[in-house]
Write a protein that holds these residues in place. Structure first.
Motif, short mmCIF file in Angstrom:
data_model
loop_
_atom_site.label_atom_id
_atom_site.label_comp_id
_atom_site.label_asym_id
_atom_site.label_seq_id
_atom_site.Cartn_x
_atom_site.Cartn_y
_atom_site.Cartn_z
N HIS A 79 -5.11 -7.13 -0.29
CA HIS A 79 -5.14 -7.61 -1.67
C HIS A 79 -4.94 -9.13 -1.67
CE1 HIS A 79 -3.99 -8.09 -5.88
NE2 HIS A 79 -4.39 -6.85 -6.10
N PRO A 80 -5.62 -9.85 -2.56
CA PRO A 80 -5.50 -11.31 -2.56
C PRO A 80 -4.16 -11.82 -3.10
CG PRO A 80 -6.96 -10.61 -4.33
CD PRO A 80 -6.64 -9.38 -3.51
N CYS A 81 -3.43 -11.00 -3.86
CA CYS A 81 -2.23 -11.51 -4.52
C CYS A 81 -0.94 -10.78 -4.13
CB CYS A 81 -2.37 -11.42 -6.04
SG CYS A 81 -3.78 -12.35 -6.66
N ARG A 82 -1.05 -9.68 -3.43
CA ARG A 82 0.17 -8.99 -3.01
C ARG A 82 -0.07 -8.34 -1.64
NH1 ARG A 82 -1.08 -5.17 -7.64
NH2 ARG A 82 -1.62 -3.18 -6.71
N ASP A 83 1.03 -8.09 -0.97
CA ASP A 83 0.97 -7.54 0.38
C ASP A 83 1.07 -6.02 0.31
OD1 ASP A 83 1.34 -6.76 3.00
OD2 ASP A 83 2.82 -8.31 3.45
N PHE A 84 -0.04 -5.34 0.58
CA PHE A 84 -0.05 -3.88 0.53
C PHE A 84 0.93 -3.28 1.54
CE2 PHE A 84 -4.61 -3.16 -1.31
CZ PHE A 84 -4.13 -3.35 -2.58
N ALA A 85 1.21 -3.96 2.63
CA ALA A 85 2.18 -3.45 3.60
C ALA A 85 3.57 -3.39 2.95
CB ALA A 85 2.21 -4.32 4.85
N GLU A 86 3.89 -4.36 2.11
CA GLU A 86 5.18 -4.37 1.42
C GLU A 86 5.22 -3.38 0.26
OE1 GLU A 86 6.49 -8.25 0.22
OE2 GLU A 86 6.22 -9.07 2.24
N THR A 87 4.11 -3.25 -0.47
CA THR A 87 4.09 -2.36 -1.63
C THR A 87 3.74 -0.93 -1.26
OG1 THR A 87 1.78 -2.88 -2.14
CG2 THR A 87 3.49 -4.25 -3.21
N ASP A 88 3.38 -0.70 0.01
CA ASP A 88 3.03 0.62 0.53
C ASP A 88 1.82 1.21 -0.21
OD1 ASP A 88 3.25 2.81 2.24
OD2 ASP A 88 4.62 3.88 0.90
N GLU A 89 0.81 0.37 -0.43
CA GLU A 89 -0.43 0.79 -1.07
C GLU A 89 -1.58 0.60 -0.08
OE1 GLU A 89 -0.45 -0.60 -5.53
OE2 GLU A 89 0.49 -2.13 -4.25
N ALA A 90 -2.73 1.16 -0.42
CA ALA A 90 -3.91 0.97 0.42
C ALA A 90 -5.16 1.03 -0.44
CB ALA A 90 -3.97 2.05 1.50
N LEU A 91 -6.16 0.24 -0.05
CA LEU A 91 -7.49 0.28 -0.64
C LEU A 91 -8.46 0.45 0.52
CD1 LEU A 91 -9.35 0.03 -3.11
CD2 LEU A 91 -9.41 -2.43 -2.69
N ARG A 92 -9.22 1.55 0.47
CA ARG A 92 -10.05 1.94 1.60
C ARG A 92 -11.49 2.16 1.16
NH1 ARG A 92 -8.37 7.62 3.28
NH2 ARG A 92 -9.76 8.24 1.62
N LEU A 93 -12.41 1.72 1.99
CA LEU A 93 -13.83 2.01 1.84
C LEU A 93 -14.20 2.91 3.03
CD1 LEU A 93 -16.46 1.51 0.27
CD2 LEU A 93 -16.83 -0.49 1.72
N ARG A 94 -14.55 4.16 2.75
CA ARG A 94 -14.85 5.15 3.81
C ARG A 94 -16.34 5.40 3.87
NH1 ARG A 94 -11.42 10.46 4.08
NH2 ARG A 94 -10.25 9.10 5.49
N ILE A 95 -16.88 5.37 5.08
CA ILE A 95 -18.27 5.73 5.31
C ILE A 95 -18.28 6.95 6.23
CG2 ILE A 95 -20.50 5.01 6.23
CD1 ILE A 95 -19.60 2.10 5.62
N VAL A 96 -18.97 8.00 5.78
CA VAL A 96 -19.07 9.22 6.57
C VAL A 96 -20.43 9.85 6.31
CG1 VAL A 96 -17.83 10.57 4.82
CG2 VAL A 96 -17.98 11.45 7.12
N GLY A 97 -21.19 10.04 7.38
CA GLY A 97 -22.48 10.69 7.26
C GLY A 97 -23.42 10.06 6.26
N GLY A 98 -23.46 8.74 6.20
CA GLY A 98 -24.36 8.07 5.28
C GLY A 98 -23.86 8.00 3.84
N ARG A 99 -22.73 8.63 3.54
CA ARG A 99 -22.13 8.57 2.21
C ARG A 99 -20.93 7.62 2.26
NH1 ARG A 99 -20.91 13.70 3.14
NH2 ARG A 99 -18.90 13.36 2.20
N ALA A 100 -20.55 7.11 1.10
CA ALA A 100 -19.40 6.21 1.05
C ALA A 100 -18.56 6.51 -0.18
CB ALA A 100 -19.88 4.77 1.02
N GLU A 101 -17.27 6.22 -0.05
CA GLU A 101 -16.34 6.37 -1.17
C GLU A 101 -15.25 5.31 -1.05
OE1 GLU A 101 -15.02 10.43 -0.54
OE2 GLU A 101 -13.30 9.75 0.63
N MET A 102 -14.70 4.94 -2.20
CA MET A 102 -13.60 3.99 -2.24
C MET A 102 -12.37 4.74 -2.74
SD MET A 102 -13.32 0.26 -3.98
CE MET A 102 -14.82 -0.18 -3.14
N THR A 103 -11.23 4.48 -2.09
CA THR A 103 -9.99 5.17 -2.43
C THR A 103 -8.85 4.17 -2.56
OG1 THR A 103 -10.68 7.15 -1.23
CG2 THR A 103 -8.33 6.94 -1.68
N TYR A 104 -8.06 4.34 -3.62
CA TYR A 104 -6.79 3.64 -3.77
C TYR A 104 -5.70 4.65 -3.49
CZ TYR A 104 -2.50 2.09 -5.87
OH TYR A 104 -1.17 1.78 -6.08
#
Length: 190
Positions: free
Chosen positions: A47-72
């Motif tokens: 994140h540009p404004c906070r440290d996800f390691a400190e806030t225990d959050e994650a933003l992920r872009l997953r690619i699997v078998g030609g499909r993609a999804e974004m997860t918070y």
């Protein structure tokens, strides 16, 4: 997922990757059905404004078998031997364009986790047998039935008992956290 956007799962470190085959045979003996076998590539963003390691959050872009999804994923809380956290996922039509949007907003790739994953379903529990690049082998059990986090944790524990792995080391960190720790440990200080 138990109750409105809350993921409840247990992650166990297996003694060795050979144990994956033993657990797989046990799943089949119990009548679990194979849902799929995939290679997942998860790119996590800072994140540009906070440290996800400190806030225990994650933003992920997953690619699997030609499909993609974004997860918070929101901060974790421990319930029994499982962890619970808010999770919101949406399909992404073009993962490259999604990454460019995130980067234009100030997000930066933190790391990429690659894993070979075999999905089974044992009643209301999804069991994933994971071979994670750079980390080893793990089992994840995620509740997919009705009820709240307490019912989910109970169902997961019952599934792990049936599989004979309930006493394995519980891992409450994400694969990303483990990978970053490994990288930091292997990088000599200047």
């Amino acid at each position: 997922m138990a109750g409105g956007g809350v993921e409840v799962e247990a992650k166990l470190r297996l003694a060795s990757c050979r144990e994956l085959e033993r657990v797989r045979r046990r799943l089949e003996e119990l009548g679990a059905w194979l849902e799929g076998e995939v290679v997942e590539e998860d790119t996590y963003f800072r994140h540009p404004c906070r440290d996800f390691a400190e806030t225990d959050e994650a933003l992920r872009l997953r690619i699997v078998g030609g499909r993609a999804e974004m997860t918070y994923k929101g901060p974790k809380r421990i319930i029994g031997g499982s962890k619970a956290r808010a999770e919101y996922t949406t399909a992404v039509a073009d993962p490259g364009e999604a990454a460019r949007i995130l980067e234009a907003l100030g997000f930066r790739p933190a790391a990429t986790v690659r894993k070979h994953r075999i999905y089974y379903r044992l009643g209301d529990v999804a069991v994933s047998l994971d071979r994670v690049e750079g980390l080893g082998c793990f089992l994840e059990a995620e509740y997919r039935g009705p009820g709240g986090p307490e019912e989910a944790s109970k169902a997961i524990e019952e599934a792990l008992e049936k599989l004979g792995v309930a006493t394995r080391e519980r891992v409450y960190k994400s694969y990303l956290e483990l990978l970053l720790e490994n990288h930091a440990a292997s990088t000599p200080e200047a």
